[in-house]
Scaffold this motif. Structure first.
Motif, short mmCIF file in Angstrom:
data_model
loop_
_atom_site.label_atom_id
_atom_site.label_comp_id
_atom_site.label_asym_id
_atom_site.label_seq_id
_atom_site.Cartn_x
_atom_site.Cartn_y
_atom_site.Cartn_z
N THR A 198 0.75 -1.28 0.08
CA THR A 198 -0.04 0.09 -0.03
C THR A 198 0.84 1.20 -0.12
O THR A 198 0.64 2.07 -0.70
CB THR A 198 -0.82 0.09 1.13
OG1 THR A 198 -1.69 -1.18 1.15
CG2 THR A 198 -1.70 1.17 1.23
N GLN A 199 2.01 0.95 0.61
CA GLN A 199 2.95 2.57 0.54
C GLN A 199 3.52 2.58 -0.66
O GLN A 199 3.69 3.69 -1.05
CB GLN A 199 4.16 2.18 1.92
CG GLN A 199 3.27 2.17 3.31
CD GLN A 199 3.19 0.69 3.78
OE1 GLN A 199 2.69 -0.14 2.78
NE2 GLN A 199 2.82 0.55 5.04
N LEU A 234 1.09 7.17 -6.55
CA LEU A 234 0.17 8.19 -6.65
C LEU A 234 0.71 9.73 -6.36
O LEU A 234 0.41 10.74 -7.54
CB LEU A 234 -1.00 8.23 -5.85
CG LEU A 234 -1.89 6.90 -6.08
CD1 LEU A 234 -2.94 6.71 -5.13
CD2 LEU A 234 -2.57 6.64 -7.49
N ILE A 235 1.43 9.69 -5.47
CA ILE A 235 2.27 10.92 -5.29
C ILE A 235 3.10 11.52 -6.34
O ILE A 235 3.00 12.68 -6.81
CB ILE A 235 2.98 11.11 -4.14
CG1 ILE A 235 2.25 11.05 -2.68
CG2 ILE A 235 3.98 12.20 -4.00
CD1 ILE A 235 2.88 10.88 -1.45
N LEU A 236 3.67 10.57 -6.99
CA LEU A 236 4.75 10.80 -8.14
C LEU A 236 3.97 11.13 -9.44
O LEU A 236 4.24 12.05 -10.22
CB LEU A 236 5.77 9.54 -8.54
CG LEU A 236 6.73 9.24 -7.39
CD1 LEU A 236 7.42 7.94 -7.88
CD2 LEU A 236 7.70 10.46 -7.00
N ALA A 237 2.76 10.39 -9.61
CA ALA A 237 1.95 10.57 -10.72
C ALA A 237 1.43 12.16 -10.65
O ALA A 237 1.32 12.86 -11.58
CB ALA A 237 0.79 9.74 -10.85
N GLN A 238 0.98 12.54 -9.43
CA GLN A 238 0.17 13.86 -9.19
C GLN A 238 1.33 15.02 -9.43
O GLN A 238 1.13 16.08 -10.09
CB GLN A 238 -0.42 14.03 -7.86
CG GLN A 238 -1.54 13.16 -7.63
CD GLN A 238 -1.84 13.05 -6.02
OE1 GLN A 238 -1.11 13.52 -5.30
NE2 GLN A 238 -3.24 12.74 -5.76
N TYR A 262 10.11 12.23 3.89
CA TYR A 262 9.49 13.43 4.17
C TYR A 262 9.25 13.97 2.67
O TYR A 262 9.82 13.75 1.76
CB TYR A 262 10.16 14.18 4.79
CG TYR A 262 11.23 15.12 4.12
CD1 TYR A 262 11.10 16.21 3.49
CD2 TYR A 262 12.69 14.52 4.21
CE1 TYR A 262 12.13 16.98 3.30
CE2 TYR A 262 13.68 15.04 3.48
CZ TYR A 262 13.18 16.49 2.95
OH TYR A 262 14.32 17.09 2.28
N ASP A 263 8.02 14.68 2.79
CA ASP A 263 7.90 15.47 1.45
C ASP A 263 7.06 17.21 2.00
O ASP A 263 6.19 17.09 2.89
CB ASP A 263 6.68 15.07 0.75
CG ASP A 263 6.30 15.68 -0.53
OD1 ASP A 263 7.04 16.94 -0.80
OD2 ASP A 263 5.68 15.28 -1.51
N THR A 264 8.11 18.17 1.88
CA THR A 264 7.57 19.43 2.21
C THR A 264 6.75 19.96 0.87
O THR A 264 7.46 20.02 -0.14
CB THR A 264 8.83 20.31 2.15
OG1 THR A 264 9.77 19.75 3.45
CG2 THR A 264 8.38 21.76 2.88
N HIS A 265 5.71 20.40 1.27
CA HIS A 265 4.71 20.72 -0.03
C HIS A 265 3.33 21.60 0.34
O HIS A 265 3.37 22.06 1.62
CB HIS A 265 3.82 19.35 -0.68
CG HIS A 265 3.24 18.63 0.19
ND1 HIS A 265 3.88 17.68 1.35
CD2 HIS A 265 1.85 18.70 0.62
CE1 HIS A 265 2.53 17.26 1.92
NE2 HIS A 265 1.46 17.88 1.63
N HIS A 302 1.90 21.36 -4.58
CA HIS A 302 3.30 21.80 -5.05
C HIS A 302 4.43 21.19 -4.04
O HIS A 302 4.30 21.58 -2.81
CB HIS A 302 3.30 23.38 -5.24
CG HIS A 302 4.68 23.76 -5.57
ND1 HIS A 302 5.29 23.48 -6.96
CD2 HIS A 302 5.88 24.43 -4.75
CE1 HIS A 302 6.30 24.17 -6.79
NE2 HIS A 302 6.65 24.32 -5.44
N SER A 303 5.20 20.43 -4.51
CA SER A 303 6.24 19.96 -3.39
C SER A 303 7.56 20.94 -3.48
O SER A 303 8.14 21.04 -4.54
CB SER A 303 6.62 18.67 -3.98
OG SER A 303 7.78 17.93 -3.12
#
Length: 223
Positions: free
Chosen positions: A56-57, A63-67, A158-161, A173-174
């Motif tokens: 699932t992760q 999905l995040i990369l596709a967005q 982590y992801d700063t967005h 926006h990342s």
């Protein structure tokens, strides 16, 4: 040349056996679809097996990369400003005037508005193995925040967005991101009115505590 004898009717599988094999194949395919394909490709995990296996992760990351790819493709390209026209007209002749003595007037200094007070917050959150969380700041476009966070007990992704108010569903926006990181610090300027902050995921097999310090021109903090 050898002639292979054809199988007799008794040697052929019965209709009942064929139906049973077909049903078993359908059940196996459905099980793989629900427990492997859907979690790893679409982050849909109705049984919970995909999250236990880490599939699932993987789907959430896809999905995040596709967005992000869609957001980068949809971003408008900056265009260079047109050069200013060059004037070719002849300058007007300078006129001569009689010298006039200036009259002394009191000098008034412009009144400047005081700079807004910067907010400072210190927060911490503990993530169990496989758990993720977010801390967001409500910010207006053009405002800046400085930050520093540290993970104690293990490494995290982590992801700063940022996400705009009333934006399209799923758009963000990342600013920056990383995998298996112990700490990160820096600053960013909000590109739009909305929520801006951090998402962390604990991929280790033990609890990890994240301590975050922020200083900047933001409205509030949400977790």
């Amino acid at each position: 040349m050898f002639n292979t004898p054809l199988p007799t009717v008794n040697e052929l599988p019965s209709t009942r056996r064929l139906l049973r094999s077909t049903v078993i194949a359908i059940l196996v395919a459905a099980g793989l679809l629900v427990t492997v394909v859907m979690p790893s490709e679409y982050a849909i995990d109705p049984t919970g097996v995909g999250r236990t296996l880490g599939l699932t992760q993987m789907g959430e990351l896809k999905l995040i990369l596709a967005q992000e790819a869609l957001a980068e493709a949809a971003a408008p390209q900056a265009t260079a400003p047109a050069p200013a026209p060059t004037s070719t007209s002849t300058p007007a002749p300078v006129q001569q005037f009689a010298q006039v003595q200036p009259i002394d007037k009191p000098v008034t200094k412009p009144v400047t508005a005081p700079a807004p007070a910067l907010k400072t917050n210190q927060m911490s959150v503990t993530l169990k193995p496989g758990e993720g969380t977010e801390i967001k700041l409500e910010m207006l476009k053009g405002k800046t925040v400085s930050y520093e966070w540290t993970a104690t007990g293990g490494l995290v992704n982590y992801d700063t967005h940022g996400e705009p108010y009333n934006g399209e569903k799923g758009y963000f926006h990342s600013y920056n991101k990383g995998k298996q990181v112990k700490s990160n610090k820096g600053e960013f300027t909000a590109l739009f009115d909305g929520t801006h902050g951090w998402f962390w995921r604990n991929r280790s097999n033990k609890d990890v505590t994240i301590s975050l310090n922020t200083t900047g021109d933001y409205l509030s903090v949400k977790q």
